[in-house]
Design a protein around this motif. Structure first.
Motif, PDB file in Angstrom:
ATOM      1  N   ARG A 115      -3.437  86.416  57.208  1.00 42.99           N
ATOM      2  CA  ARG A 115      -3.863  85.016  57.267  1.00 42.99           C
ATOM      3  C   ARG A 115      -2.691  84.093  56.961  1.00 42.99           C
ATOM      4  NH1 ARG A 115      -5.402  86.952  52.376  1.00 42.99           N
ATOM      5  NH2 ARG A 115      -4.841  85.707  50.556  1.00 42.99           N
ATOM      6  N   LEU A 146     -11.100  89.417  66.706  1.00 41.63           N
ATOM      7  CA  LEU A 146      -9.891  89.165  65.945  1.00 41.63           C
ATOM      8  C   LEU A 146      -8.925  88.450  66.877  1.00 41.63           C
ATOM      9  CD1 LEU A 146      -8.347  89.673  63.237  1.00 41.63           C
ATOM     10  CD2 LEU A 146      -7.287  91.612  64.399  1.00 41.63           C
ATOM     11  N   SER A 150      -7.349  90.433  58.951  1.00 46.65           N
ATOM     12  CA  SER A 150      -7.366  88.981  58.848  1.00 46.65           C
ATOM     13  C   SER A 150      -6.982  88.517  57.444  1.00 46.65           C
ATOM     14  CB  SER A 150      -8.747  88.456  59.227  1.00 46.65           C
ATOM     15  OG  SER A 150      -8.774  87.054  59.165  1.00 46.65           O
TER      16      SER A 150
END
Length: 157
Positions: free
Chosen positions: A154, A123, A150
């Motif tokens: 994002r 990550l 994520s």
């Protein structure tokens, strides 16, 4: 809307509830990857031993031997940290023990990118100031949490 808009407090709270009971801790590197690192170190050590037996004939300067020793020690140090490092996701943020401690609070994360490589799931956290922080997930629970993080953090385009 900026592409770096952070999730709302409600989205963040939902993310933490989806991840599960916090803190979530686990190995940073999969056990098999760390094991392969130690196997490679054993091969290097064996080869180094074979070369040292022939050292009298080689007549190399002491600086070369010192360089070899320092490089081998550095590889041992990295292998040790691959075996012992842990990643933790908590209410505070994300932390990982490594040669130097990696940590980033939720408040500093602008966006993230999940990188599902074969050997290690990573990550990448892009922060407000400074360079991005990279965290490894060595177990399925952390990998799933990284994927969820994520999705929530994002870039919104």
């Amino acid at each position: 809307m900026s592409p770096f808009d952070r999730p709302t407090p409600e989205e963040h709270a939902e993310l933490l509830s989806q991840i599960g009971p916090l803190p979530l801790r686990g190995r940073a590197w999969p056990r098999w990857i760390a094991g392969v690192a130690w196997l490679i170190m054993a091969v290097i050590a064996f080869r180094l031993f074979v070369v040292l037996e022939q050292a009298a004939e080689l007549n190399l300067p002491w600086t070369v031997w010192l360089s070899l020793l320092v490089c081998f020690a550095a590889l041992l140090w990295m292998s040790w940290h691959m075996w012992t490092s842990e990643t933790e996701i908590s209410d505070w943020g994300i932390r990982q023990t490594w040669i130097s401690r990696r940590e980033v609070p939720w408040s500093e994360i602008q966006s993230t990118k999940f990188i599902p490589l074969f050997a290690s799931k990573k990550l990448v956290c892009f922060v407000q100031k400074g360079r991005p922080m990279v965290f490894q997930a060595g177990n399925p629970q952390l990998q799933s949490a990284f994927a969820r993080i994520s999705l929530v953090y994002r870039k919104k385009i």
